[in-house]
Write a protein that holds these residues in place. Structure first.
Motif, mmCIF file in Angstrom:
data_model
loop_
_atom_site.group_PDB
_atom_site.id
_atom_site.type_symbol
_atom_site.label_atom_id
_atom_site.label_comp_id
_atom_site.label_asym_id
_atom_site.label_seq_id
_atom_site.Cartn_x
_atom_site.Cartn_y
_atom_site.Cartn_z
ATOM 1 N N UNK A 228 0.831 -1.194 0.000
ATOM 2 C CA UNK A 228 0.000 0.000 0.000
ATOM 3 C C UNK A 228 0.872 1.252 0.000
ATOM 4 N N UNK A 229 0.237 2.375 -0.276
ATOM 5 C CA UNK A 229 0.946 3.654 -0.245
ATOM 6 C C UNK A 229 1.614 3.848 1.112
ATOM 7 N N UNK A 230 2.897 4.211 1.094
ATOM 8 C CA UNK A 230 3.656 4.426 2.317
ATOM 9 C C UNK A 230 4.442 3.211 2.766
ATOM 10 N N UNK A 231 4.119 2.032 2.231
ATOM 11 C CA UNK A 231 4.823 0.820 2.633
ATOM 12 C C UNK A 231 6.074 0.584 1.777
ATOM 13 N N UNK A 232 6.965 -0.254 2.293
ATOM 14 C CA UNK A 232 8.169 -0.653 1.567
ATOM 15 C C UNK A 232 7.893 -1.931 0.780
ATOM 16 N N UNK A 233 8.292 -1.922 -0.481
ATOM 17 C CA UNK A 233 8.177 -3.123 -1.317
ATOM 18 C C UNK A 233 9.489 -3.329 -2.072
ATOM 19 N N UNK A 234 9.595 -4.446 -2.720
ATOM 20 C CA UNK A 234 10.779 -4.747 -3.524
ATOM 21 C C UNK A 234 10.450 -4.526 -4.994
ATOM 22 N N UNK A 235 11.349 -3.837 -5.692
ATOM 23 C CA UNK A 235 11.128 -3.556 -7.117
ATOM 24 C C UNK A 235 12.374 -3.917 -7.912
ATOM 25 N N UNK A 236 12.156 -4.147 -9.195
ATOM 26 C CA UNK A 236 13.263 -4.415 -10.120
ATOM 27 C C UNK A 236 13.217 -3.361 -11.219
ATOM 28 N N UNK A 237 14.349 -2.676 -11.445
ATOM 29 C CA UNK A 237 14.394 -1.634 -12.468
ATOM 30 C C UNK A 237 14.596 -2.242 -13.845
ATOM 31 N N UNK A 238 14.422 -1.407 -14.864
ATOM 32 C CA UNK A 238 14.597 -1.874 -16.245
ATOM 33 C C UNK A 238 16.037 -2.283 -16.531
ATOM 34 N N UNK A 239 16.961 -1.859 -15.664
ATOM 35 C CA UNK A 239 18.374 -2.255 -15.835
ATOM 36 C C UNK A 239 18.697 -3.542 -15.101
ATOM 37 N N UNK A 240 17.719 -4.073 -14.368
ATOM 38 C CA UNK A 240 17.926 -5.326 -13.651
ATOM 39 C C UNK A 240 18.300 -5.162 -12.192
ATOM 40 N N UNK A 241 18.489 -3.952 -11.727
ATOM 41 C CA UNK A 241 18.853 -3.736 -10.329
ATOM 42 C C UNK A 241 17.618 -3.896 -9.441
ATOM 43 N N UNK A 242 17.851 -4.398 -8.212
ATOM 44 C CA UNK A 242 16.764 -4.640 -7.267
ATOM 45 C C UNK A 242 16.881 -3.635 -6.123
ATOM 46 N N UNK A 243 15.738 -3.051 -5.732
ATOM 47 C CA UNK A 243 15.744 -2.014 -4.699
ATOM 48 C C UNK A 243 14.579 -2.203 -3.736
ATOM 49 N N UNK A 244 14.772 -1.668 -2.524
ATOM 50 C CA UNK A 244 13.668 -1.504 -1.588
ATOM 51 C C UNK A 244 13.093 -0.106 -1.831
ATOM 52 N N UNK A 245 11.805 -0.020 -2.105
ATOM 53 C CA UNK A 245 11.189 1.251 -2.496
ATOM 54 C C UNK A 245 9.959 1.534 -1.656
ATOM 55 N N UNK A 246 9.637 2.834 -1.551
ATOM 56 C CA UNK A 246 8.415 3.271 -0.857
ATOM 57 C C UNK A 246 7.333 3.531 -1.897
#
Length: 257
Positions: A228-246
């Motif tokens: 949900x909005x405000x929570x931390x999730x895991x994402x993968x960018x178009x370059x293949x890098x993985x990040x923790x995002x809000x």
């Protein structure tokens, strides 16, 4: 003999008349300064002519009116007027204490002329700053109850700092400047309407905002987990890098590097 006595008697009367009608300079001040109960000044300095009525010759009154009594008070905070301060200023300008009389009413004050800035202006400025990050698809509300902001007279401008994410929305510091000079600021809290109902699913396409040292890079990507909005999730960018995002919205996330 009678003529001489009469003549001497006339001289005595004349002298007596002179003594009766000649004013005593020591008892009659040449300058009268009557301070007003309340005064407002534009700033940045307080001049005697702004807070008092002055009785004297035209040239002297003009000179007295320009006597500097110090910096103007802060906006919204009246300053008491003290007779001794005015007396010191007059003597500092070269006038002797016997030449003037200063009258100051009890509780006399001087204040800076001000203008008011409504809370709605701050909210609008903060909302624009947030929309530049997350777009206009999110509705923001403000539940604060600040009184109107008091600012000196001049051209007012508001500038929003970088929004920071909170558990329910965003926090934005909005600075106030008058004629280009910063005078104060307010922290504005913006809540996301229905924030708990705005979510992003796993595997959804998203925009990723990579932020570092004041710079922002926007790239595309996909979510690996839901949230949900405000929570931390895991994402993968178009370059293949993985990040923790809000999660900022249903289609946007923020990554702080």
């Amino acid at each position: 003999m009678r003529t001489l006595l009469f003549f001497l008697l006339l001289i005595g009367v004349a002298e007596a008349q002179v003594k009766v009608y000649l004013p005593d300079p020591a008892a009659t001040p040449l300058i009268e300064v009557a301070v007003q109960p309340t005064s407002e000044v534009d700033g940045p300095r307080v001049k005697l002519g702004q807070i008092a009525k002055i009785k004297s010759t035209a040239d002297t009154a003009e000179r007295l009116a320009d006597i500097d009594l110090g910096p103007a008070p802060m906006a919204g905070i009246p300053r008491p007027i003290v007779a001794s301060r005015i007396q010191s200023a007059l003597m500092g300008a070269g006038f002797k204490s016997k030449e003037f009389r200063v009258e100051v009413p009890t509780n006399a004050t001087v204040a800076l002329k001000v203008q008011k800035v409504e809370l709605a202006k701050f909210v609008e400025c903060a909302s624009v700053a947030v929309s530049q990050i997350v777009g206009n698809q999110i509705r923001l509300t403000n539940k604060q109850h600040f009184p109107d902001f008091v600012a000196p007279i001049g051209e007012v401008s508001l500038e929003a700092g970088r929004p920071s994410k909170s558990s329910t929305g965003f926090s934005v510091l909005v600075s106030v400047s008058v004629d280009g000079k910063r005078v104060n600021s307010r922290q504005i809290q913006l809540e996301i309407e229905g924030g708990a109902s705005i979510s992003v699913a796993a595997g959804a396409p998203i925009k990723i905002y990579l932020r570092s040292a004041g710079a922002t890079i926007e790239i595309s990507g996909r979510t690996r987990t839901a949230g949900f909005v405000g929570q931390q999730i895991t994402v993968t960018s178009s370059t293949g890098s993985v990040h923790q995002a809000t999660v900022l919205s249903a289609t946007e996330v923020e990554v702080k590097l």
